[in-house]
Design a protein around this motif. Structure first.
Motif, PDB file in Angstrom:
ATOM      1  N   SER A 150      22.497  21.105  -1.430  1.00 15.09           N
ATOM      2  CA  SER A 150      21.635  21.235  -2.604  1.00 15.09           C
ATOM      3  C   SER A 150      21.836  20.133  -3.643  1.00 15.09           C
ATOM      4  O   SER A 150      20.858  19.690  -4.262  1.00 15.09           O
ATOM      5  CB  SER A 150      21.871  22.606  -3.268  1.00 15.09           C
ATOM      6  N   PHE A 151      23.084  19.681  -3.833  1.00 17.89           N
ATOM      7  CA  PHE A 151      23.354  18.767  -4.938  1.00 17.89           C
ATOM      8  C   PHE A 151      24.162  17.522  -4.539  1.00 17.89           C
ATOM      9  O   PHE A 151      23.793  16.405  -4.898  1.00 17.89           O
ATOM     10  CB  PHE A 151      24.121  19.509  -6.052  1.00 17.89           C
ATOM     11  N   ILE A 152      25.255  17.726  -3.816  1.00 21.19           N
ATOM     12  CA  ILE A 152      26.214  16.632  -3.608  1.00 21.19           C
ATOM     13  C   ILE A 152      25.632  15.508  -2.766  1.00 21.19           C
ATOM     14  O   ILE A 152      25.859  14.321  -3.061  1.00 21.19           O
ATOM     15  CB  ILE A 152      27.507  17.184  -2.968  1.00 21.19           C
ATOM     16  N   HIS A 153      24.873  15.831  -1.731  1.00 22.94           N
ATOM     17  CA  HIS A 153      24.352  14.791  -0.838  1.00 22.94           C
ATOM     18  C   HIS A 153      23.487  13.790  -1.590  1.00 22.94           C
ATOM     19  O   HIS A 153      23.575  12.573  -1.363  1.00 22.94           O
ATOM     20  CB  HIS A 153      23.555  15.417   0.307  1.00 22.94           C
ATOM     21  N   SER A 154      22.640  14.266  -2.486  1.00 20.19           N
ATOM     22  CA  SER A 154      21.769  13.353  -3.242  1.00 20.19           C
ATOM     23  C   SER A 154      22.573  12.450  -4.174  1.00 20.19           C
ATOM     24  O   SER A 154      22.115  11.364  -4.531  1.00 20.19           O
ATOM     25  CB  SER A 154      20.748  14.153  -4.055  1.00 20.19           C
ATOM     26  N   MET A 155      23.781  12.878  -4.546  1.00 19.94           N
ATOM     27  CA  MET A 155      24.633  12.059  -5.408  1.00 19.94           C
ATOM     28  C   MET A 155      25.355  10.976  -4.616  1.00 19.94           C
ATOM     29  O   MET A 155      25.458   9.828  -5.068  1.00 19.94           O
ATOM     30  CB  MET A 155      25.661  12.944  -6.119  1.00 19.94           C
ATOM     31  N   VAL A 156      25.849  11.336  -3.438  1.00 18.72           N
ATOM     32  CA  VAL A 156      26.628  10.381  -2.653  1.00 18.72           C
ATOM     33  C   VAL A 156      25.744   9.490  -1.782  1.00 18.72           C
ATOM     34  O   VAL A 156      26.191   8.463  -1.291  1.00 18.72           O
ATOM     35  CB  VAL A 156      27.660  11.115  -1.765  1.00 18.72           C
ATOM     36  N   ASP A 157      24.491   9.897  -1.578  1.00 17.07           N
ATOM     37  CA  ASP A 157      23.563   9.099  -0.773  1.00 17.07           C
ATOM     38  C   ASP A 157      22.223   8.982  -1.495  1.00 17.07           C
ATOM     39  O   ASP A 157      21.178   9.447  -1.023  1.00 17.07           O
ATOM     40  CB  ASP A 157      23.367   9.753   0.598  1.00 17.07           C
ATOM     41  N   PRO A 158      22.217   8.351  -2.673  1.00 20.39           N
ATOM     42  CA  PRO A 158      20.988   8.271  -3.484  1.00 20.39           C
ATOM     43  C   PRO A 158      19.877   7.476  -2.805  1.00 20.39           C
ATOM     44  O   PRO A 158      18.702   7.687  -3.088  1.00 20.39           O
ATOM     45  CB  PRO A 158      21.457   7.581  -4.769  1.00 20.39           C
ATOM     46  N   SER A 159      20.228   6.560  -1.914  1.00 22.08           N
ATOM     47  CA  SER A 159      19.215   5.741  -1.234  1.00 22.08           C
ATOM     48  C   SER A 159      18.549   6.498  -0.096  1.00 22.08           C
ATOM     49  O   SER A 159      17.540   6.053   0.443  1.00 22.08           O
ATOM     50  CB  SER A 159      19.851   4.461  -0.699  1.00 22.08           C
ATOM     51  N   GLY A 160      19.105   7.625   0.299  1.00 20.05           N
ATOM     52  CA  GLY A 160      18.500   8.429   1.354  1.00 20.05           C
ATOM     53  C   GLY A 160      18.623   7.821   2.731  1.00 20.05           C
ATOM     54  O   GLY A 160      17.737   7.990   3.579  1.00 20.05           O
ATOM     55  N   LYS A 161      19.733   7.113   3.003  1.00 18.56           N
ATOM     56  CA  LYS A 161      19.914   6.500   4.319  1.00 18.56           C
ATOM     57  C   LYS A 161      20.174   7.542   5.406  1.00 18.56           C
ATOM     58  O   LYS A 161      19.895   7.295   6.584  1.00 18.56           O
ATOM     59  CB  LYS A 161      21.090   5.501   4.255  1.00 18.56           C
ATOM     60  N   LEU A 162      20.729   8.670   5.009  1.00 17.67           N
ATOM     61  CA  LEU A 162      21.026   9.734   5.974  1.00 17.67           C
ATOM     62  C   LEU A 162      20.329  11.029   5.553  1.00 17.67           C
ATOM     63  O   LEU A 162      20.976  12.022   5.184  1.00 17.67           O
ATOM     64  CB  LEU A 162      22.539   9.953   6.072  1.00 17.67           C
ATOM     65  N   PRO A 163      19.004  11.069   5.598  1.00 16.83           N
ATOM     66  CA  PRO A 163      18.277  12.241   5.098  1.00 16.83           C
ATOM     67  C   PRO A 163      18.515  13.505   5.919  1.00 16.83           C
ATOM     68  O   PRO A 163      18.391  14.611   5.402  1.00 16.83           O
ATOM     69  CB  PRO A 163      16.811  11.799   5.188  1.00 16.83           C
ATOM     70  N   PHE A 164      18.868  13.337   7.195  1.00 16.90           N
ATOM     71  CA  PHE A 164      19.028  14.509   8.055  1.00 16.90           C
ATOM     72  C   PHE A 164      20.452  15.065   8.025  1.00 16.90           C
ATOM     73  O   PHE A 164      20.692  16.146   8.543  1.00 16.90           O
ATOM     74  CB  PHE A 164      18.656  14.141   9.497  1.00 16.90           C
ATOM     75  N   LEU A 165      21.382  14.343   7.364  1.00 15.61           N
ATOM     76  CA  LEU A 165      22.783  14.755   7.373  1.00 15.61           C
ATOM     77  C   LEU A 165      23.008  16.156   6.812  1.00 15.61           C
ATOM     78  O   LEU A 165      23.683  16.973   7.453  1.00 15.61           O
ATOM     79  CB  LEU A 165      23.634  13.732   6.623  1.00 15.61           C
ATOM     80  N   PRO A 166      22.484  16.493   5.619  1.00 19.67           N
ATOM     81  CA  PRO A 166      22.733  17.854   5.100  1.00 19.67           C
ATOM     82  C   PRO A 166      22.110  18.935   5.973  1.00 19.67           C
ATOM     83  O   PRO A 166      22.677  20.021   6.112  1.00 19.67           O
ATOM     84  CB  PRO A 166      22.098  17.822   3.706  1.00 19.67           C
ATOM     85  N   LEU A 167      20.961  18.655   6.586  1.00 14.91           N
ATOM     86  CA  LEU A 167      20.334  19.618   7.479  1.00 14.91           C
ATOM     87  C   LEU A 167      21.189  19.830   8.714  1.00 14.91           C
ATOM     88  O   LEU A 167      21.359  20.958   9.189  1.00 14.91           O
ATOM     89  CB  LEU A 167      18.931  19.149   7.888  1.00 14.91           C
ATOM     90  N   LEU A 168      21.731  18.725   9.240  1.00 14.75           N
ATOM     91  CA  LEU A 168      22.569  18.808  10.432  1.00 14.75           C
ATOM     92  C   LEU A 168      23.828  19.629  10.150  1.00 14.75           C
ATOM     93  O   LEU A 168      24.188  20.523  10.921  1.00 14.75           O
ATOM     94  CB  LEU A 168      22.938  17.394  10.883  1.00 14.75           C
ATOM     95  N   ILE A 169      24.491  19.325   9.036  1.00 17.42           N
ATOM     96  CA  ILE A 169      25.709  20.054   8.677  1.00 17.42           C
ATOM     97  C   ILE A 169      25.403  21.525   8.463  1.00 17.42           C
ATOM     98  O   ILE A 169      26.135  22.412   8.926  1.00 17.42           O
ATOM     99  CB  ILE A 169      26.355  19.433   7.426  1.00 17.42           C
ATOM    100  N   MET A 170      24.308  21.792   7.756  1.00 17.97           N
ATOM    101  CA  MET A 170      23.917  23.182   7.489  1.00 17.97           C
ATOM    102  C   MET A 170      23.647  23.940   8.783  1.00 17.97           C
ATOM    103  O   MET A 170      24.131  25.063   8.985  1.00 17.97           O
ATOM    104  CB  MET A 170      22.671  23.203   6.600  1.00 17.97           C
ATOM    105  N   SER A 171      22.889  23.333   9.687  1.00 16.45           N
ATOM    106  CA  SER A 171      22.527  24.002  10.940  1.00 16.45           C
ATOM    107  C   SER A 171      23.744  24.302  11.797  1.00 16.45           C
ATOM    108  O   SER A 171      23.908  25.414  12.301  1.00 16.45           O
ATOM    109  CB  SER A 171      21.536  23.131  11.728  1.00 16.45           C
ATOM    110  N   VAL A 172      24.598  23.297  11.962  1.00 18.31           N
ATOM    111  CA  VAL A 172      25.755  23.453  12.835  1.00 18.31           C
ATOM    112  C   VAL A 172      26.752  24.450  12.242  1.00 18.31           C
ATOM    113  O   VAL A 172      27.275  25.323  12.947  1.00 18.31           O
ATOM    114  CB  VAL A 172      26.425  22.088  13.082  1.00 18.31           C
ATOM    115  N   TYR A 173      27.006  24.349  10.951  1.00 21.97           N
ATOM    116  CA  TYR A 173      27.976  25.258  10.321  1.00 21.97           C
ATOM    117  C   TYR A 173      27.474  26.699  10.377  1.00 21.97           C
ATOM    118  O   TYR A 173      28.225  27.624  10.730  1.00 21.97           O
ATOM    119  CB  TYR A 173      28.229  24.849   8.874  1.00 21.97           C
ATOM    120  N   CYS A 174      26.207  26.897  10.025  1.00 22.46           N
ATOM    121  CA  CYS A 174      25.657  28.252  10.044  1.00 22.46           C
ATOM    122  C   CYS A 174      25.553  28.783  11.474  1.00 22.46           C
ATOM    123  O   CYS A 174      25.672  30.001  11.699  1.00 22.46           O
ATOM    124  CB  CYS A 174      24.285  28.276   9.371  1.00 22.46           C
TER     125      CYS A 174
END
Length: 516
Positions: free
Chosen positions: A466-490
């Motif tokens: 929700s928040f941290i990814h946009s701070m550490v990756d403001p350029s959006g080079k890894l847009p699928f990263l939070p979705l991937l982490i969310m899917s695998v963890y859940c």
């Protein structure tokens, strides 16, 4: 009490009318236009919009009926060529239509409340006027379901209406009104074919419990009952598909587009295949780093967030037949408990959960929103069993957090965390009060140490998405990263709950057998 809760949650839904809406909003606006403006034989043919009609005929008729009310708000929304049309009146109508049709959901909840207290093994109290009584808590858990709130009243869909039809059918089973249950489920299948996931449970239960009777080792087959069930199903499907009989193949191609769909949806559902994909990805990256083998570079697209087919790099690629076999194998526990314990409505509910789990975890191109088909019937069990209560809380928190990537604007990021946190804490508090054990020093539902650790990690994953990814990756080079982490963890959490629920269901079946 039920209608007071419903009125309160309806007021909350009205507050979210101006909120973010997904492309599903345009999908349903287009379906309003197609069904209102085009002749019947064009409904499943028109492709003016990329969002073509791909729901069963009864839902098309549902959209058609809504369109006659829609024209009173803004006739322009009913023009097929007006793509992405979203006037204020259009937004108002579509939002209100979802809220209004939730009355069906409330009726389904009411049906289950009337039914579940009389089933074997139930602990529901008759005093429904108290806030901490079982009926009130069950009404709260169902009516305030935060997953439905997010998916329907922010993201935009009609899942509450459809889930209401499901609950009318389940409630009929609980009251042993088998013909009504068959009717409502037939209607549901003709509204949204995703509920084919749980059709095996209905088939086995109704055939074994309604058509076959065993008394004192004597088997009686009621052929007339089978005919009644068949007539209900055939009539319902005939009414739905009759007008489209000349286009049946075209309709089927819209409902089951296997040719251009891959193993996973654009946002991976938190299921077995999400873990399978990430393991393949890790192996592929490791192979490149250590020069173990040549790996095709075209396979990286599977983490690009697109709806498409892809080949796995290291692990065997998975096709529809493989997912079908895995799903059928995972269905075995549900079929076993149904065959061994017929005429047990609560066993039927357990089988619904098991079947929904199997299809969600191992199905082909599963949508993340399908987790709600698992959570809803599990809610019915949470109020009468301490163990099921714990599993419900784990799955509810995991499943609802897994929906977070559907909402990504700043306001919705805050809203989704507030909504899920509030619902989770309220559910935990109410269920802890309900399952209070005077012999225990603690009044709270207890989680095991590793379950608590998982929930702490879930909070971290939710904050990162929700928040941290946009701070550490403001350029959006890894847009699928939070979705991937969310899917695998859940996915880890969902699979864990599934395994425990399978074991608990088989143990419950053995206990019932010993009692007999």
């Amino acid at each position: 009490m039920l209608w007071r809760i419903f009125a309160s949650i309806t007021f909350g839904k009205l507050l979210f009318i101006p909120s973010y809406r997904s492309t599903d909003f345009e999908v349903h606006r287009n379906w309003l236009a197609v069904t209102h403006s085009l002749p019947l034989n064009k409904w499943y043919v028109d492709d003016t919009s990329q969002w073509t009609l791909d729901y069963p005929p009864l839902f098309a008729w549902f959209e058609y009926l809504l369109s006659w009310v829609a024209c009173l708000f803004d006739p322009e929304m009913l023009k097929v060529e007006n793509l992405n049309y979203a006037s204020q009146n259009t937004v108002l109508f579509q939002r209100i239509s979802v809220i209004f049709t939730d009355v069906v959901y409330a009726l389904g909840v009411q049906k289950c409340l009337y039914s579940i207290g009389s089933t074997q093994g139930g602990k529901l109290q008759n005093n429904s006027g108290k806030w901490f009584s079982s009926p009130t808590i069950l009404a709260f858990l169902l009516l305030c379901n935060v997953g439905l709130f997010i998916v329907d009243h922010i993201h935009f869909q009609y899942n509450g209406f459809l889930t209401g039809i499901l609950l009318l059918s389940v409630g009929s089973i609980l009251q042993k009104e088998n013909l009504k249950a068959a009717f409502w489920f037939s209607v549901l299948l003709n509204l949204k074919h995703i509920y084919l996931y749980i059709a095996p449970v209905y088939f086995v239960y109704l055939f074994r419990s309604y058509c076959i009777e065993i008394q004192k080792s004597r088997l009686t087959f009621h052929f007339k009952r089978l005919i009644k069930l068949g007539m209900i199903v055939v009539t319902t499907f005939g009414v739905a598909y009759g007008p489209f009989v000349g286009q049946f193949q075209q309709v089927m191609s819209r409902l089951f587009p296997f040719e251009n769909r891959g193993l996973c949806h654009a946002y991976w559902a938190p299921n077995f295949w999400a873990i399978y994909n990430i393991v393949d990805k890790i192996l592929a990256v490791s192979a490149r780093l250590f020069g173990w083998t040549a790996v095709s570079t075209t396979t990286a697209s599977m983490t690009g967030g697109l709806v498409q087919e892809f080949e796995h790099s290291i692990l065997p690629s998975v096709g529809p037949k493989t997912t079908l076999i895995c799903t059928l194998l995972a269905l075995i526990p549900a079929i076993v408990i149904l065959l061994r314990q017929p005429n047990q409505p609560r066993v039927f509910v357990r089988a619904i959960v098991l079947c929904a789990f199997a299809s969600f975890l191992f199905g082909w191109h599963v949508h993340e929103k399908a987790i709600l088909i698992v959570i809803t019937p599990l809610t019915l069990l949470a109020v009468s069993s301490h163990d099921d209560c714990r599993l419900f809380l784990l799955l509810s928190m995991t499943g609802h957090v897994s929906l977070f990537p559907l909402l990504f604007t700043p306001f919705e990021n805050v809203s989704k965390i507030f909504l899920v946190l509030t619902y989770s804490l309220a559910s935990y508090s109410f269920l802890s009060a309900l399952h209070y054990d005077p012999k225990s020093k603690s009044t709270l539902v207890k989680f095991r140490s590793w379950e608590r650790l998982f929930l702490y990690g879930l909070v971290a994953v939710a904050l990162f998405e929700s928040f941290i990814h946009s701070m550490v990756d403001p350029s959006g080079k890894l847009p699928f990263l939070p979705l991937l982490i969310m899917s695998v963890y859940c996915a880890v959490g969902v699979i864990y709950v599934w395994l425990l629920f399978v074991i608990a269901s088989l143990k419950t079946e053995k206990k019932i057998s010993k009692q007999k």
